[in-house]
Design a protein around this motif. Structure first.
Motif, PDB file in Angstrom:
ATOM      1  N   GLU A   1      -3.846 -34.093  36.863  1.00  0.00           N
ATOM      2  CA  GLU A   1      -3.901 -33.724  38.280  1.00  0.00           C
ATOM      3  C   GLU A   1      -3.285 -34.814  39.156  1.00  0.00           C
ATOM      4  O   GLU A   1      -2.595 -34.519  40.138  1.00  0.00           O
ATOM      5  N   GLN A   2      -3.501 -36.065  38.787  1.00  0.00           N
ATOM      6  CA  GLN A   2      -2.911 -37.161  39.570  1.00  0.00           C
ATOM      7  C   GLN A   2      -1.394 -37.119  39.510  1.00  0.00           C
ATOM      8  O   GLN A   2      -0.710 -37.328  40.533  1.00  0.00           O
ATOM      9  N   ARG A   3      -0.849 -36.850  38.324  1.00  0.00           N
ATOM     10  CA  ARG A   3       0.609 -36.797  38.201  1.00  0.00           C
ATOM     11  C   ARG A   3       1.167 -35.573  38.924  1.00  0.00           C
ATOM     12  O   ARG A   3       2.245 -35.648  39.541  1.00  0.00           O
ATOM     13  N   LEU A   4       0.454 -34.459  38.860  1.00  0.00           N
ATOM     14  CA  LEU A   4       0.885 -33.274  39.603  1.00  0.00           C
ATOM     15  C   LEU A   4       0.971 -33.569  41.105  1.00  0.00           C
ATOM     16  O   LEU A   4       1.937 -33.190  41.773  1.00  0.00           O
ATOM     17  N   GLN A   5      -0.028 -34.270  41.622  1.00  0.00           N
ATOM     18  CA  GLN A   5      -0.036 -34.591  43.046  1.00  0.00           C
ATOM     19  C   GLN A   5       1.045 -35.611  43.398  1.00  0.00           C
ATOM     20  O   GLN A   5       1.530 -35.639  44.527  1.00  0.00           O
TER      21      GLN A   5
ATOM     22  N   THR B   1       3.851 -30.881  45.458  1.00  0.00           N
ATOM     23  CA  THR B   1       2.782 -30.439  46.345  1.00  0.00           C
ATOM     24  C   THR B   1       1.906 -29.544  45.486  1.00  0.00           C
ATOM     25  O   THR B   1       2.280 -28.407  45.156  1.00  0.00           O
ATOM     26  N   ALA B   2       0.772 -30.071  45.061  1.00  0.00           N
ATOM     27  CA  ALA B   2      -0.074 -29.388  44.080  1.00  0.00           C
ATOM     28  C   ALA B   2      -1.270 -28.745  44.775  1.00  0.00           C
ATOM     29  O   ALA B   2      -2.058 -29.441  45.425  1.00  0.00           O
ATOM     30  N   TRP B   3      -1.378 -27.444  44.634  1.00  0.00           N
ATOM     31  CA  TRP B   3      -2.534 -26.716  45.156  1.00  0.00           C
ATOM     32  C   TRP B   3      -3.535 -26.588  44.004  1.00  0.00           C
ATOM     33  O   TRP B   3      -3.403 -25.724  43.129  1.00  0.00           O
ATOM     34  N   LEU B   4      -4.531 -27.461  44.000  1.00  0.00           N
ATOM     35  CA  LEU B   4      -5.485 -27.519  42.913  1.00  0.00           C
ATOM     36  C   LEU B   4      -6.657 -26.568  43.148  1.00  0.00           C
ATOM     37  O   LEU B   4      -6.827 -26.027  44.245  1.00  0.00           O
ATOM     38  N   ASN B   5      -7.454 -26.397  42.130  1.00  0.00           N
ATOM     39  CA  ASN B   5      -8.631 -25.538  42.197  1.00  0.00           C
ATOM     40  C   ASN B   5      -9.868 -26.396  41.930  1.00  0.00           C
ATOM     41  O   ASN B   5     -10.354 -26.459  40.798  1.00  0.00           O
ATOM     42  N   PRO B   6     -10.404 -27.071  42.943  1.00  0.00           N
ATOM     43  CA  PRO B   6     -11.508 -28.010  42.715  1.00  0.00           C
ATOM     44  C   PRO B   6     -12.780 -27.345  42.213  1.00  0.00           C
ATOM     45  O   PRO B   6     -13.598 -27.986  41.554  1.00  0.00           O
TER      46      PRO B   6
ATOM     47  N   THR C   1      -4.771 -33.888  27.822  1.00  0.00           N
ATOM     48  CA  THR C   1      -3.896 -34.661  28.709  1.00  0.00           C
ATOM     49  C   THR C   1      -2.436 -34.497  28.291  1.00  0.00           C
ATOM     50  O   THR C   1      -1.556 -34.293  29.147  1.00  0.00           O
ATOM     51  N   ALA C   2      -2.167 -34.562  27.003  1.00  0.00           N
ATOM     52  CA  ALA C   2      -0.794 -34.396  26.508  1.00  0.00           C
ATOM     53  C   ALA C   2      -0.249 -33.015  26.849  1.00  0.00           C
ATOM     54  O   ALA C   2       0.942 -32.874  27.181  1.00  0.00           O
ATOM     55  N   MET C   3      -1.097 -31.984  26.787  1.00  0.00           N
ATOM     56  CA  MET C   3      -0.658 -30.635  27.148  1.00  0.00           C
ATOM     57  C   MET C   3      -0.211 -30.576  28.607  1.00  0.00           C
ATOM     58  O   MET C   3       0.848 -30.024  28.931  1.00  0.00           O
TER      59      MET C   3
ATOM     60  N   MET D   1       0.752 -33.092  30.556  1.00  0.00           N
ATOM     61  CA  MET D   1       1.946 -33.913  30.769  1.00  0.00           C
ATOM     62  C   MET D   1       3.200 -33.213  30.254  1.00  0.00           C
ATOM     63  O   MET D   1       4.277 -33.314  30.861  1.00  0.00           O
ATOM     64  N   LEU D   2       3.051 -32.490  29.154  1.00  0.00           N
ATOM     65  CA  LEU D   2       4.194 -31.751  28.612  1.00  0.00           C
ATOM     66  C   LEU D   2       4.645 -30.673  29.591  1.00  0.00           C
ATOM     67  O   LEU D   2       5.857 -30.476  29.809  1.00  0.00           O
ATOM     68  N   LEU D   3       3.702 -29.966  30.197  1.00  0.00           N
ATOM     69  CA  LEU D   3       4.068 -28.949  31.182  1.00  0.00           C
ATOM     70  C   LEU D   3       4.778 -29.580  32.382  1.00  0.00           C
ATOM     71  O   LEU D   3       5.769 -29.030  32.876  1.00  0.00           O
ATOM     72  N   ILE D   4       4.281 -30.715  32.828  1.00  0.00           N
ATOM     73  CA  ILE D   4       4.910 -31.380  33.974  1.00  0.00           C
ATOM     74  C   ILE D   4       6.326 -31.827  33.619  1.00  0.00           C
ATOM     75  O   ILE D   4       7.264 -31.660  34.419  1.00  0.00           O
ATOM     76  N   ASP D   5       6.515 -32.376  32.420  1.00  0.00           N
ATOM     77  CA  ASP D   5       7.859 -32.765  31.982  1.00  0.00           C
ATOM     78  C   ASP D   5       8.811 -31.569  32.019  1.00  0.00           C
ATOM     79  O   ASP D   5       9.964 -31.685  32.451  1.00  0.00           O
ATOM     80  N   ASN D   6       8.316 -30.433  31.549  1.00  0.00           N
ATOM     81  CA  ASN D   6       9.142 -29.234  31.527  1.00  0.00           C
ATOM     82  C   ASN D   6       9.431 -28.709  32.929  1.00  0.00           C
ATOM     83  O   ASN D   6      10.556 -28.280  33.226  1.00  0.00           O
ATOM     84  N   LEU D   7       8.436 -28.746  33.800  1.00  0.00           N
ATOM     85  CA  LEU D   7       8.651 -28.314  35.185  1.00  0.00           C
ATOM     86  C   LEU D   7       9.625 -29.255  35.891  1.00  0.00           C
ATOM     87  O   LEU D   7      10.496 -28.808  36.660  1.00  0.00           O
ATOM     88  N   ASN D   8       9.496 -30.548  35.633  1.00  0.00           N
ATOM     89  CA  ASN D   8      10.436 -31.506  36.226  1.00  0.00           C
ATOM     90  C   ASN D   8      11.871 -31.189  35.811  1.00  0.00           C
ATOM     91  O   ASN D   8      12.807 -31.249  36.627  1.00  0.00           O
TER      92      ASN D   8
END
Length: 322
Positions: free
Chosen positions: A17-21, A25-30, A296-298, A300-307
């Motif tokens: 979540e920290q890396r997404l933010q 612009t990350a709309w999280l679900n708290p 956590t690795a899952m 981060m992998l999604l974020i890498d792909n979105l980037n």
């Protein structure tokens, strides 16, 4: 530059979540409460991508109602049967998933299921917690030895191979069925069965590791259970839809199947009451990838792909559709 906007439907590990933010612009679900279809459509207005989980069912109707701003669906899972891929293809949406990074954790959980079912761990724990244990008795809760038994693996992909590697430590004899035979260096002595029926006949333990597809849905039914050796043990850490649960329950009650170890269920999160009440079931709540490191690795992998996607590059983990 304006950061792309990501709608995140469930809570994720803190580092993710920290890396997404940081990157978006990350709309999280708290609250971590699953969104209804109507809520997901409403909350996705203006989003560039969705980061969903297995609890989100993206039907054709829902996908058709997503705003035109949405360009990608990233699923926090290795499976993607909860997404209507044809509808996603029609909308030209990229679908991203997380293969590879959860292999080891899921294989570990599979061995936990196998050992827990074989050694009647659930019954033992309940006896101890109830305060009814009267001390060791030579005939109490006798289970099944794992050492030297035949393990049948249905689906010899990454996870199936990782399970086989662990099972060899128990001197288990590995048999498998797969769409294609593995090369010798990856088989490592495992016995290939071209016909799945032949695999079932030799499986003292049967572990399911194939994806959920129209061809594999309901794979383990009454007729295939009948082919297993008497008192076989069934393990499923893949998808609940692979098993016809009513047929499995009947076999557990009759003694045809000695025990099961299950991490997935036909109608998650609603587990068949019979599975919960039978003594010869060892049950986990879909914990296959549930380690800090893997989840956590899952993410981060999604974020890498979105980037990569938003940088105009080809993401590595695109689901091939269309």
């Amino acid at each position: 530059m304006t950061k792309p906007t990501i709608l995140v439907t469930r809570r994720l590990p803190v580092a993710v979540e920290q890396r997404l933010q940081q990157d978006y612009t990350a709309w999280l679900n708290p609250s971590d409460q699953p969104y209804s279809s109507a809520e997901l459509i409403a909350k996705s207005q203006g989003a560039d991508a969705l980061l969903i989980s297995l609890t989100d069912r993206l039907t054709a109707d829902l996908i058709q109602q997503l705003p035109t701003s949405v360009k990608a669906i990233a699923t926090f899972s290795v499976g993607y049967d909860h997404i209507d891929l044809a509808a996603a293809h029609q909308r030209q949406l990229a679908v991203i998933y997380t293969p590879g990074v959860l292999t080891e954790a899921t294989a570990d959980a599979t061995l936990l299921l196998l050992l827990g079912a074989a050694r009647r761990a659930s019954e033992g724990e309940q006896l101890l917690r109830s305060g009814n244990w009267q001390g060791i008795r030579p005939t109490e809760l006798l289970g099944t030895e794992v050492h030297g038994k035949r393990l049948g693996i249905y689906g010899m992909g990454r996870i199936g191979q990782a399970v086989a590697q662990r099972a060899r430590g128990f001197m288990m004899e590995i048999h498998y069925h797969n769409r294609h035979r593995l090369p010798p260096e990856r088989e490592q002595g495992a016995v290939f069965h071209e016909q799945v029926e032949d695999l079932l006949r030799v499986s003292d333990f049967l572990s399911l590791h194939c994806p959920s597809t129209p061809e594999t849905e309901g794979f383990l039914n009454a007729s295939r259970i009948a082919l297993l050796p008497d008192r076989a043990i069934v393990i499923n850490a893949a998808r609940g839809t692979l098993i016809v649960e009513d047929d499995l329950i009947a076999a557990l009650r009759s003694g045809k199947i000695a025990a099961v170890g299950l991490d997935v269920y036909q109608n998650e999160p609603h587990v068949n009451p019979a599975l919960r009440s039978l003594p010869n079931t060892f049950l986990l709540p879909h914990l296959g990838s549930a380690t800090v490191e893997t989840r956590t690795a899952m993410g981060m992998l999604l974020i890498d792909n979105l980037n990569a996607l938003f940088a105009g590059k080809q993401p590595l983990n695109l689901v091939k559709i269309g």
